[in-house]
Design a protein around this motif. Sequence first.
Motif, mmCIF file in Angstrom:
data_model
loop_
_atom_site.group_PDB
_atom_site.id
_atom_site.type_symbol
_atom_site.label_atom_id
_atom_site.label_comp_id
_atom_site.label_asym_id
_atom_site.label_seq_id
_atom_site.Cartn_x
_atom_site.Cartn_y
_atom_site.Cartn_z
ATOM 1 N N SER A 51 38.528 5.709 73.632
ATOM 2 C CA SER A 51 39.342 6.887 73.885
ATOM 3 C C SER A 51 39.629 7.600 72.573
ATOM 4 N N ALA A 52 39.870 8.905 72.674
ATOM 5 C CA ALA A 52 40.258 9.667 71.490
ATOM 6 C C ALA A 52 41.765 9.669 71.288
ATOM 7 N N ARG A 53 42.487 8.956 72.141
ATOM 8 C CA ARG A 53 43.954 8.949 72.080
ATOM 9 C C ARG A 53 44.441 8.170 70.865
ATOM 10 N N THR A 54 45.259 8.813 70.043
ATOM 11 C CA THR A 54 45.844 8.167 68.879
ATOM 12 C C THR A 54 47.078 7.390 69.302
ATOM 13 N N VAL A 55 47.152 6.119 68.918
ATOM 14 C CA VAL A 55 48.292 5.290 69.290
ATOM 15 C C VAL A 55 49.187 4.979 68.093
ATOM 16 N N GLY A 56 48.762 5.341 66.911
ATOM 17 C CA GLY A 56 49.575 5.140 65.722
ATOM 18 C C GLY A 56 48.896 5.719 64.503
ATOM 19 N N GLU A 57 49.688 6.294 63.605
ATOM 20 C CA GLU A 57 49.129 6.836 62.372
ATOM 21 C C GLU A 57 50.227 6.903 61.320
ATOM 22 N N GLY A 58 49.818 6.827 60.075
ATOM 23 C CA GLY A 58 50.782 6.846 58.988
ATOM 24 C C GLY A 58 50.124 6.430 57.689
ATOM 25 N N TYR A 59 50.815 5.590 56.920
ATOM 26 C CA TYR A 59 50.317 5.141 55.629
ATOM 27 C C TYR A 59 50.480 3.637 55.496
ATOM 28 N N TYR A 60 49.528 3.003 54.835
ATOM 29 C CA TYR A 60 49.582 1.566 54.599
ATOM 30 C C TYR A 60 49.678 1.287 53.106
ATOM 31 N N LEU A 61 50.112 0.073 52.771
ATOM 32 C CA LEU A 61 50.106 -0.397 51.391
ATOM 33 C C LEU A 61 49.691 -1.863 51.394
#
Length: 224
Positions: A51-61
Amino acid sequence: FRPGLVEAREWYQSHASHPLQLSWSPAVAHTSAAGDLGFTTGPYRARAVGSARTVGEGYYLSVWRRERSGPWQLLTDLGVQTGAPDEPLPSATTPRRGQPFPDAARARTALLEADETWSRRGSRPKDAERLADPEVRVLRTGRPLAKGIPAAAEAMAASTKEPGGTGLVAVATSLDFGFTRGLRLEPARGGATRVHYVRVWATDSEGRWRVLADVETLEPAGNS
């Protein structure tokens, strides 16, 4: 962090993987002069498989450790969800090298002091100027990426200034790069919220610790 601090190997062995497609890119990477401690950070995006549905996004470290000539191994990894991140990869540059400490004991003591001072006074512009690297990055859930000292101080000001405790300190053998991980309690309805933090540090040209990155993740009250 799931959402509290867990031992990664044990956690992955006892939990099934979610059907997600995870993509990420390291926008910043920095290592010690000795090449035994480093970190990477940048944007990530998670989509449901098929699916093209985004379930989470942000920044990692991610903080990495390397022994002698062995491979890099992940020491600590966490991320925050924000609005849609959009940060291109930077052009290759020669890393800045700071002045190392004269001995390991002084490096560790100074790092603990800098970590505590940053916790209490990082929101003050003058103190942030003294304690942070010019390209410092502060990551907070629900907030845009804060890059640079003024934005970092503003992001720090949004956090409750409750005292915390540093639970882990690592200093590179070259005594110019460090990492701290700790916990503070933030008052909340129904009990205190546990706030875990990870910070990455490097020395400047005068041999003083400067924070390169600061990220926090929340463990809700009553979480087990």
